[in-house]
Design an enzyme around this catalytic site. Structure first.
Site, PDB file in Angstrom:
ATOM      1  N   ILE A 211       0.811  -1.227   0.000  1.00 53.66           N
ATOM      2  CA  ILE A 211       0.000   0.000   0.000  1.00 53.66           C
ATOM      3  C   ILE A 211       0.840   1.270   0.000  1.00 53.66           C
ATOM      4  O   ILE A 211       0.296   2.372   0.006  1.00 53.66           O
ATOM      5  CB  ILE A 211      -0.970   0.024   1.204  1.00 53.66           C
ATOM      6  CG1 ILE A 211      -0.202  -0.127   2.522  1.00 53.66           C
ATOM      7  CG2 ILE A 211      -2.019  -1.069   1.064  1.00 53.66           C
ATOM      8  CD1 ILE A 211      -1.090  -0.033   3.760  1.00 53.66           C
ATOM      9  N   LYS A 213       5.262   2.952  -0.474  1.00 51.81           N
ATOM     10  CA  LYS A 213       6.710   2.805  -0.424  1.00 51.81           C
ATOM     11  C   LYS A 213       7.330   4.106   0.046  1.00 51.81           C
ATOM     12  O   LYS A 213       6.770   5.182  -0.148  1.00 51.81           O
ATOM     13  CB  LYS A 213       7.275   2.430  -1.801  1.00 51.81           C
ATOM     14  CG  LYS A 213       6.891   1.030  -2.267  1.00 51.81           C
ATOM     15  CD  LYS A 213       7.587   0.672  -3.562  1.00 51.81           C
ATOM     16  CE  LYS A 213       7.228  -0.745  -3.995  1.00 51.81           C
ATOM     17  NZ  LYS A 213       7.909  -1.136  -5.252  1.00 51.81           N
ATOM     18  N   GLY A 214       8.488   3.995   0.667  1.00 53.53           N
ATOM     19  CA  GLY A 214       9.202   5.176   1.137  1.00 53.53           C
ATOM     20  C   GLY A 214      10.686   4.902   1.168  1.00 53.53           C
ATOM     21  O   GLY A 214      11.158   3.873   0.699  1.00 53.53           O
ATOM     22  N   PHE A 216      12.449   4.166   3.648  1.00 55.66           N
ATOM     23  CA  PHE A 216      12.760   3.100   4.596  1.00 55.66           C
ATOM     24  C   PHE A 216      12.513   1.719   4.009  1.00 55.66           C
ATOM     25  O   PHE A 216      13.098   0.734   4.433  1.00 55.66           O
ATOM     26  CB  PHE A 216      11.901   3.253   5.852  1.00 55.66           C
ATOM     27  CG  PHE A 216      10.421   3.257   5.557  1.00 55.66           C
ATOM     28  CD1 PHE A 216       9.729   2.078   5.400  1.00 55.66           C
ATOM     29  CD2 PHE A 216       9.741   4.455   5.406  1.00 55.66           C
ATOM     30  CE1 PHE A 216       8.379   2.084   5.092  1.00 55.66           C
ATOM     31  CE2 PHE A 216       8.393   4.462   5.106  1.00 55.66           C
ATOM     32  CZ  PHE A 216       7.709   3.273   4.946  1.00 55.66           C
ATOM     33  N   GLY A 217      11.592   1.589   3.042  1.00 54.98           N
ATOM     34  CA  GLY A 217      11.173   0.295   2.514  1.00 54.98           C
ATOM     35  C   GLY A 217       9.767   0.409   1.951  1.00 54.98           C
ATOM     36  O   GLY A 217       9.485   1.277   1.136  1.00 54.98           O
ATOM     37  N   GLU A 218       8.847  -0.455   2.418  1.00 49.21           N
ATOM     38  CA  GLU A 218       7.467  -0.377   1.952  1.00 49.21           C
ATOM     39  C   GLU A 218       6.498  -0.798   3.045  1.00 49.21           C
ATOM     40  O   GLU A 218       6.884  -1.422   4.032  1.00 49.21           O
ATOM     41  CB  GLU A 218       7.269  -1.228   0.699  1.00 49.21           C
ATOM     42  CG  GLU A 218       7.577  -2.706   0.862  1.00 49.21           C
ATOM     43  CD  GLU A 218       7.393  -3.475  -0.439  1.00 49.21           C
ATOM     44  OE1 GLU A 218       6.520  -3.087  -1.235  1.00 49.21           O
ATOM     45  OE2 GLU A 218       8.118  -4.465  -0.654  1.00 49.21           O
ATOM     46  N   LYS A 232       5.016  -2.491   8.225  1.00 51.97           N
ATOM     47  CA  LYS A 232       6.056  -1.628   7.666  1.00 51.97           C
ATOM     48  C   LYS A 232       7.325  -2.471   7.555  1.00 51.97           C
ATOM     49  O   LYS A 232       7.882  -2.903   8.568  1.00 51.97           O
ATOM     50  CB  LYS A 232       6.271  -0.424   8.585  1.00 51.97           C
ATOM     51  CG  LYS A 232       7.128   0.689   8.020  1.00 51.97           C
ATOM     52  CD  LYS A 232       7.118   1.859   9.002  1.00 51.97           C
ATOM     53  CE  LYS A 232       7.931   3.033   8.501  1.00 51.97           C
ATOM     54  NZ  LYS A 232       7.917   4.160   9.467  1.00 51.97           N
ATOM     55  N   ASP A 333      10.251  14.810  12.870  1.00 54.04           N
ATOM     56  CA  ASP A 333       9.969  14.681  11.428  1.00 54.04           C
ATOM     57  C   ASP A 333       8.463  14.747  11.194  1.00 54.04           C
ATOM     58  O   ASP A 333       7.906  13.954  10.435  1.00 54.04           O
ATOM     59  CB  ASP A 333      10.543  13.374  10.886  1.00 54.04           C
ATOM     60  CG  ASP A 333      10.596  13.353   9.351  1.00 54.04           C
ATOM     61  OD1 ASP A 333      10.530  14.448   8.747  1.00 54.04           O
ATOM     62  OD2 ASP A 333      10.698  12.265   8.768  1.00 54.04           O
TER      63      ASP A 333
END
EC number: 2.7.11.30
Length: 503
Positions: A211, A213-214, A216-218, A232, A333
């Protein structure tokens, strides 16, 4: 046939020893059999080696025995003259040795020789020899890719139903996540589920679909005993972020309705590499960024989004003193992509990988050894110009407040009154590029002292006027002059009461 094949190999194995022995100082002359030396009783002497050969042609076999002088042994470790040769129409087998009359032997022959045997590889045979290994390597690579693909598909497949045999017996049948969380919060620990329970949950989750991605991963949507969860999955290079976020989420007394509900953390081997999992509550609306891109909001919706965000941040910032107390935490953040929208229209704060905790007893801050930095667009002026006091915890809280003011601006733009609203935009969209550098943000925010534009239409609505006032007081260049999260929460609570909104 076997003897014929072995004979050419023997001189190759002994040549080095043979050559070395003949070169020893003081060695006597070597006597060899010589088929042409009829006057000397078929004997010759040499300082090199004895030589015998047999050459097979299409119609005859030629034997040759003689002496080889040392000067002709080139190169000395593997003389050319001692090597077997094959030419069109003829094959020569040779043998060199270094003992008296050692060449007085008959080398085996292969029988009648044909032109076809000596011709070497034809173009078809040569192509087959080259193509064979290439095809083998290609097939092996394709097989490896197929196996790896199958492992990934098997790992990510969506079975019709979960395998109940995977559950461990100490999580009783019928137990839900709410039951486990309730037991955890009422047991007095308040620091998350036991590690064994976390591992059991993580290893019995069935992944459904990716759903998001970023960096860091997905993120995947998964199911555990029919309940939807968010998984996550961090890449291995983001292990510090995974460990830090799991550590912060398990801080005593952190659980709050406006902070993403943490369920479990685990590292899993999927067959090809190790995955780092962080399991949390699943919210189908996704991030506030996604939600505002898709929908406009009413005044009530705007207040619920803003008040719940402020409530979550106030709980993070608050220190709870006591045996089961909670340290003050700064997010570092905060942005619309790190805030999730729940089904009831309220928000919860997520992504605590950069968060820092304050120990009031020692007045120390546990800044994580993490290579990541906050999002440049949301950085406070003191962060951009590097004037922030990293040893003073209040500095981090004030930077969070500045970022929350920008999030409020994003929310307020989507508030529709009389069908009028602004398109969704990120803060400073009209002043910096889509991926601004620190220098570009510093020039706009610190040097030019610019802030996001507040439309005139907001003055016609009391709720938007209050929101605009809060934003301005979050954006002060002097961090000490900014509002606190608790003050913002109280102001918005009063506004919700005036508007008759039930949270």
């Amino acid at each position: 046939m076997e003897a014929a094949a072995a004979a050419p190999r023997r001189p190759q194995l002994l040549i080095v020893l043979v050559a070395a022995a003949t070169l020893l100082p003081g060695a006597k002359a070597l006597q060899c059999f010589c088929h042409l030396c009829t006057k000397d009783n078929f004997t010759c002497e040499t300082d090199g080696l004895c030589f015998v050969s047999v050459t097979e042609t299409t119609d005859k076999v030629i034997h040759n025995s003689m002496c080889i002088a040392e000067i002709d042994l080139i190169p000395r470790d593997r003389p050319f003259v001692c090597a077997p040769s094959s030419k069109t129409g003829a094959v020569t087998t040779t043998y060199c040795c270094n003992q008296d009359h050692c060449n007085k032997i008959e080398l085996p022959t292969t029988g009648p020789f044909s032109e076809k045997q000596s011709a070497g590889l034809g173009p078809v045979e040569l192509a087959a020899v080259i193509a064979g290994p290439v095809c083998f390597v290609c097939i092996a690579l394709m097989l490896m890719v197929y196996i790896c693909h199958n492992r990934t598909v098997i790992h990510h497949r969506v079975p019709n139903e979960e395998d109940p045999s995977l559950d461990r017996p100490f999580i009783s049948e019928g137990t839900t996540l709410k039951d486990l969380i309730y037991d955890m919060t009422t047991s007095g620990s308040g620091s998350g589920l036991p590690l064994l329970v976390q591992r059991t949950i993580a290893r019995t989750i069935v992944l459904q679909e990716s759903i998001g991605k970023g960096r860091f991963g997905e993120v995947w949507r998964g199911k555990w005993r029919g309940e939807e969860v968010a998984v996550k999955i961090f890449s291995s290079r983001e292990e510090r972020s995974w460990f830090r976020e799991a550590e912060i989420y398990q801080t005593v007394m952190l659980r709050h309705e406006n902070i993403l509900g943490f369920i479990a953390a685990d590292n899993k081997d999927n067959g090809t590499w190790t995955q780092l999992w962080l399991v949390s509550d699943y919210h189908e609306h996704g991030s506030l960024f996604d939600y505002l891109n898709r929908y406009t909001v009413t005044v009530e919706g705007m207040i619920k989004l803003a008040l719940s965000t402020a409530s979550g941040l106030a709980h993070l910032h608050m220190e709870i003193v006591g045996t089961q107390g909670k340290p003050a935490i700064a997010h570092r953040d905060l942005k619309s992509k790190n805030i999730l929208v729940k089904k009831n229209g309220t928000c919860c704060i997520a992504d605590l990988g950069l968060a820092v905790r304050h120990d009031s007893a020692t007045d120390t801050i546990d800044i994580a050894p993490n290579h990541r930095v906050g999002t440049k667009r949301y950085m406070a002026p003191e962060v951009l110009d590097d004037s922030i006091n990293m040893k003073h915890f209040e500095s981090f809280k004030r930077a969070d407040i500045y970022a929350m003011g920008l999030v409020f601006w994003e929310i307020a733009r989507r508030c529709s009154i009389g069908g009028i609203h602004e398109d969704y935009q990120l803060p400073y969209y009209d002043l910096v590029p889509s991926d601004p550098s620190v220098e570009e943000m510093r020039k706009v925010v610190c040097e030019q002292k610019l802030r996001p534009n507040i439309p005139n239409r907001w003055q016609s609505c009391e709720a938007l006027r209050v929101m605009a006032k809060i934003m301005r007081e979050c954006w002060y260049a002097n961090g000490a002059a900014r509002l606190t999260a608790l003050r913002i929460k109280k102001t918005l609570s009063q506004l919700s009461q005036q508007e008759g909104i039930k949270m």
